[in-house]
Design a protein around this motif. Structure first.
Motif, PDB file in Angstrom:
ATOM      1  N   CYS A  47      10.017   6.021 -87.743  1.00 54.83           N
ATOM      2  CA  CYS A  47       9.964   5.548 -86.351  1.00 54.83           C
ATOM      3  C   CYS A  47       8.513   5.338 -85.971  1.00 54.83           C
ATOM      4  O   CYS A  47       7.755   6.294 -85.864  1.00 54.83           O
ATOM      5  CB  CYS A  47      10.609   6.580 -85.439  1.00 54.83           C
ATOM      6  N   ARG A  48       8.065   4.106 -85.813  1.00 56.93           N
ATOM      7  CA  ARG A  48       6.672   3.804 -85.535  1.00 56.93           C
ATOM      8  C   ARG A  48       6.520   3.244 -84.132  1.00 56.93           C
ATOM      9  O   ARG A  48       7.364   2.496 -83.649  1.00 56.93           O
ATOM     10  CB  ARG A  48       6.124   2.786 -86.549  1.00 56.93           C
ATOM     11  N   ALA A  49       5.430   3.649 -83.490  1.00 56.24           N
ATOM     12  CA  ALA A  49       5.154   3.113 -82.164  1.00 56.24           C
ATOM     13  C   ALA A  49       4.840   1.639 -82.277  1.00 56.24           C
ATOM     14  O   ALA A  49       4.138   1.206 -83.172  1.00 56.24           O
ATOM     15  CB  ALA A  49       3.984   3.862 -81.529  1.00 56.24           C
ATOM     16  N   HIS A  55       5.651   8.280 -87.528  1.00 57.01           N
ATOM     17  CA  HIS A  55       4.322   7.918 -88.023  1.00 57.01           C
ATOM     18  C   HIS A  55       3.248   8.444 -87.071  1.00 57.01           C
ATOM     19  O   HIS A  55       3.310   8.239 -85.862  1.00 57.01           O
ATOM     20  CB  HIS A  55       4.191   6.400 -88.140  1.00 57.01           C
ATOM     21  N   VAL A  56       2.267   9.139 -87.624  1.00 59.07           N
ATOM     22  CA  VAL A  56       1.124   9.650 -86.864  1.00 59.07           C
ATOM     23  C   VAL A  56      -0.146   9.118 -87.534  1.00 59.07           C
ATOM     24  O   VAL A  56      -0.303   9.234 -88.746  1.00 59.07           O
ATOM     25  CB  VAL A  56       1.114  11.194 -86.845  1.00 59.07           C
ATOM     26  N   PRO A  57      -1.070   8.510 -86.777  1.00 58.19           N
ATOM     27  CA  PRO A  57      -2.257   7.892 -87.379  1.00 58.19           C
ATOM     28  C   PRO A  57      -3.283   8.921 -87.850  1.00 58.19           C
ATOM     29  O   PRO A  57      -3.995   9.529 -87.029  1.00 58.19           O
ATOM     30  CB  PRO A  57      -2.818   7.028 -86.247  1.00 58.19           C
ATOM     31  N   ALA A  58      -3.393   9.106 -89.148  1.00 57.45           N
ATOM     32  CA  ALA A  58      -4.307  10.108 -89.706  1.00 57.45           C
ATOM     33  C   ALA A  58      -5.756   9.848 -89.305  1.00 57.45           C
ATOM     34  O   ALA A  58      -6.533  10.783 -89.080  1.00 57.45           O
ATOM     35  CB  ALA A  58      -4.181  10.128 -91.230  1.00 57.45           C
ATOM     36  N   THR A  94       1.446   8.618 -80.535  1.00 57.04           N
ATOM     37  CA  THR A  94       1.952   7.282 -80.859  1.00 57.04           C
ATOM     38  C   THR A  94       3.462   7.300 -81.055  1.00 57.04           C
ATOM     39  O   THR A  94       4.034   6.325 -81.535  1.00 57.04           O
ATOM     40  CB  THR A  94       1.280   6.762 -82.142  1.00 57.04           C
ATOM     41  N   THR A  95       4.113   8.407 -80.702  1.00 59.08           N
ATOM     42  CA  THR A  95       5.558   8.529 -80.878  1.00 59.08           C
ATOM     43  C   THR A  95       6.290   8.047 -79.630  1.00 59.08           C
ATOM     44  O   THR A  95       5.681   7.871 -78.571  1.00 59.08           O
ATOM     45  CB  THR A  95       5.944  10.004 -81.108  1.00 59.08           C
ATOM     46  N   PRO A  96       7.601   7.861 -79.726  1.00 61.38           N
ATOM     47  CA  PRO A  96       8.402   7.534 -78.538  1.00 61.38           C
ATOM     48  C   PRO A  96       8.891   8.785 -77.814  1.00 61.38           C
ATOM     49  O   PRO A  96       9.779   8.696 -76.984  1.00 61.38           O
ATOM     50  CB  PRO A  96       9.579   6.760 -79.133  1.00 61.38           C
ATOM     51  N   LEU A  97       8.312   9.943 -78.090  1.00 63.39           N
ATOM     52  CA  LEU A  97       8.800  11.197 -77.522  1.00 63.39           C
ATOM     53  C   LEU A  97       8.376  11.413 -76.078  1.00 63.39           C
ATOM     54  O   LEU A  97       8.930  12.269 -75.389  1.00 63.39           O
ATOM     55  CB  LEU A  97       8.325  12.381 -78.375  1.00 63.39           C
ATOM     56  N   GLY A  98       7.365  10.700 -75.619  1.00 56.73           N
ATOM     57  CA  GLY A  98       6.910  10.878 -74.249  1.00 56.73           C
ATOM     58  C   GLY A  98       6.406  12.296 -74.017  1.00 56.73           C
ATOM     59  O   GLY A  98       5.603  12.814 -74.785  1.00 56.73           O
ATOM     60  N   GLN A  99       6.905  12.952 -72.961  1.00 54.96           N
ATOM     61  CA  GLN A  99       6.490  14.315 -72.654  1.00 54.96           C
ATOM     62  C   GLN A  99       7.409  15.361 -73.274  1.00 54.96           C
ATOM     63  O   GLN A  99       7.365  16.535 -72.905  1.00 54.96           O
ATOM     64  CB  GLN A  99       6.419  14.515 -71.141  1.00 54.96           C
ATOM     65  N   ALA A 112      -9.583  10.615 -71.798  1.00 57.57           N
ATOM     66  CA  ALA A 112      -8.847  10.331 -73.024  1.00 57.57           C
ATOM     67  C   ALA A 112      -7.349  10.201 -72.723  1.00 57.57           C
ATOM     68  O   ALA A 112      -6.837  10.781 -71.765  1.00 57.57           O
ATOM     69  CB  ALA A 112      -9.081  11.429 -74.055  1.00 57.57           C
ATOM     70  N   GLU A 113      -6.655   9.437 -73.575  1.00 57.16           N
ATOM     71  CA  GLU A 113      -5.212   9.296 -73.431  1.00 57.16           C
ATOM     72  C   GLU A 113      -4.529  10.610 -73.801  1.00 57.16           C
ATOM     73  O   GLU A 113      -5.064  11.404 -74.565  1.00 57.16           O
ATOM     74  CB  GLU A 113      -4.716   8.171 -74.354  1.00 57.16           C
TER      75      GLU A 113
END
Length: 418
Positions: free
Chosen positions: A415-417, A260-263, A198-203, A226-227
């Motif tokens: 930084c949230r997606a 932010h990472v969704p727990a 869910t980050t803006p880091l891409g690859q 899966a994504e």
């Protein structure tokens, strides 16, 4: 009621351990036309992602048995990495000069890697892989090795010209040989988890060096519809968290990086500690130890799995020479492979030291050092397991592809997606 005893014909090579290293060696030997059997104690494949990084030397070695193409198809190439400090980026690292053929680290969960290896072994040597088979005893004689195995309710008496222990750091083969496994447990503890990305880091891969300790993050390929996901690893000091939750990890990530990472969407969670072990000799009579059965280094960076694959690539032609009655320089094999393990272990120590919690002045010094290293041309020529350079902490971490569009962490501004 006792186990039914079955005696089978003499094998050329018996491989104990059906993980990534044992499977690859099985493929190499089957390709050479040798009679091989691979025994795996587990009845079914593990479901955790475990190691994820496949390095260029391994990809090159896989070509010999037709594994490179299917692995590339399943995995995600990572070619650059973003390194950040407390409040700003420190630089980026590319792998363009690391290998002409494979200028990247391939991200692929170990369970998927093993699945590709098992399929290839089944094509090269149908019926050679046996799951649910546990080694009970091992006895060496002049012309072969006798191995007693419990195999799904049967007691098998197997004989092989050579036996290879590729059964991990708790190796039953090493124990049966009475081989000491000296080493140490480091104070460093980590918490690791896989999540949707869910980050803006891409690859991009991320190595975030903060005063509280390092946070590392690597993209994962999408599997089975899966994504794509992302692996996160956080240093937790000297305490191995007891019954950790996904929230423990995501809280550390957000506090240290602002991301932010969704727990609630955690796919895998594991707390782990780091060991270093090495046998004095890998070859004892007709038995050889490879991979984690012979040497254990930090799992960070996927070095252990890759070291084991290179052990297998070096061993396969020697086994064929031995079976053909030709002289084999086993001492040279041991010396070169244990030296590679020693270099990788040293690099792992640098990795851990660079990622430990640090005070204000220690953090400033660390950021200055890493910034200088990333600006120098040397890191692009280094490679995990081959170099002792201080910048190898970053090299051991996989890295990106495409512009992340992220300017670094900002305290107090998660930084949230969107």
């Amino acid at each position: 009621m006792g186990l039914q005893t079955v005696t089978e014909p003499v094998l050329d090579v018996l491989i104990v351990g059906g993980g990534p290293v044992g499977l690859f060696l099985g493929c190499l030997l089957a390709q050479r036309g040798l009679g091989v059997r691979v025994l795996e104690r587990r009845e079914r494949p593990g479901q955790h992602s475990r190691a994820i990084g496949i390095h260029p030397p391994a990809l090159k070695a896989f070509r010999a048995v037709g594994l490179t193409a299917p692995l590339l198809s399943a995995g995600l190439p990572i070619t650059r990495g973003l390194v950040t400090g407390e409040a700003a980026p420190l630089g980026e690292l590319g792998f363009g000069a690391a290998s002409a053929d494979f200028p990247f680290i391939l991200s692929l969960p170990q369970r998927e890697t093993e699945a590709v290896l098992r399929r290839r072994l089944a094509e090269l040597a149908p019926g050679s892989f046996r799951a649910g088979a546990e080694v009970l005893t091992l006895r060496q004689e002049n012309d072969c090795v006798h191995v007693t195995v419990r195999d799904n309710g049967r007691r098998l008496e197997l004989r092989a010209r050579h036996v290879i222990g590729a059964d991990g750091w708790r190796s039953a083969v090493r124990e049966a040989l009475g081989q000491p496994f000296p080493g140490q447990l480091y104070p460093d503890k980590y918490l690791m988890g896989d999540f949707p990305d869910t980050t803006p880091l891409g690859q991009a891969a991320l190595v975030s060096l903060t005063g509280e300790g390092v946070v590392e993050s690597f993209p994962l390929p999408g599997q089975n519809g899966a994504e794509p996901g992302r692996r996160w690893v956080a240093h937790t000091g000297k305490r191995l968290l007891d019954a950790p939750s996904a929230r423990d990890l995501t809280t550390l990530i957000e506090r240290r990086t602002g991301l932010h990472v969704p727990a609630a969407e955690c796919r895998m969670l594991s707390a782990f500690e780091v060991r270093r072990h090495r046998v004095a000799c890998m070859v004892r009579g007709r038995t050889v130890l490879i991979g984690d059965a012979a040497h254990v280094v930090s799992p960070i960076g996927g070095q252990g799995m890759n070291l084991g694959w290179l052990d297998a690539a070096a061993l396969a032609p020697l086994l064929q020479q031995s079976l053909e009655g030709r002289r084999v320089d086993w001492r040279h094999f041991e010396r070169t492979r244990l030296r590679s393990a020693a270099i990788a272990g040293h690099q792992a120590e640098l990795n851990m030291a660079a990622g430990r919690p640090a005070g204000v002045w220690g953090q400033r010094w660390r950021e200055q050092l890493i910034r200088r290293v990333l600006r120098s041309p040397r890191p692009s020529r280094c490679w995990p397991g081959r170099s002792r350079c201080a910048g190898c902490r970053v090299l051991a971490m996989a890295t990106l592809r495409g512009d992340s569009g992220w300017s670094g962490p900002r305290r107090g501004a998660p930084c949230r997606a969107s």
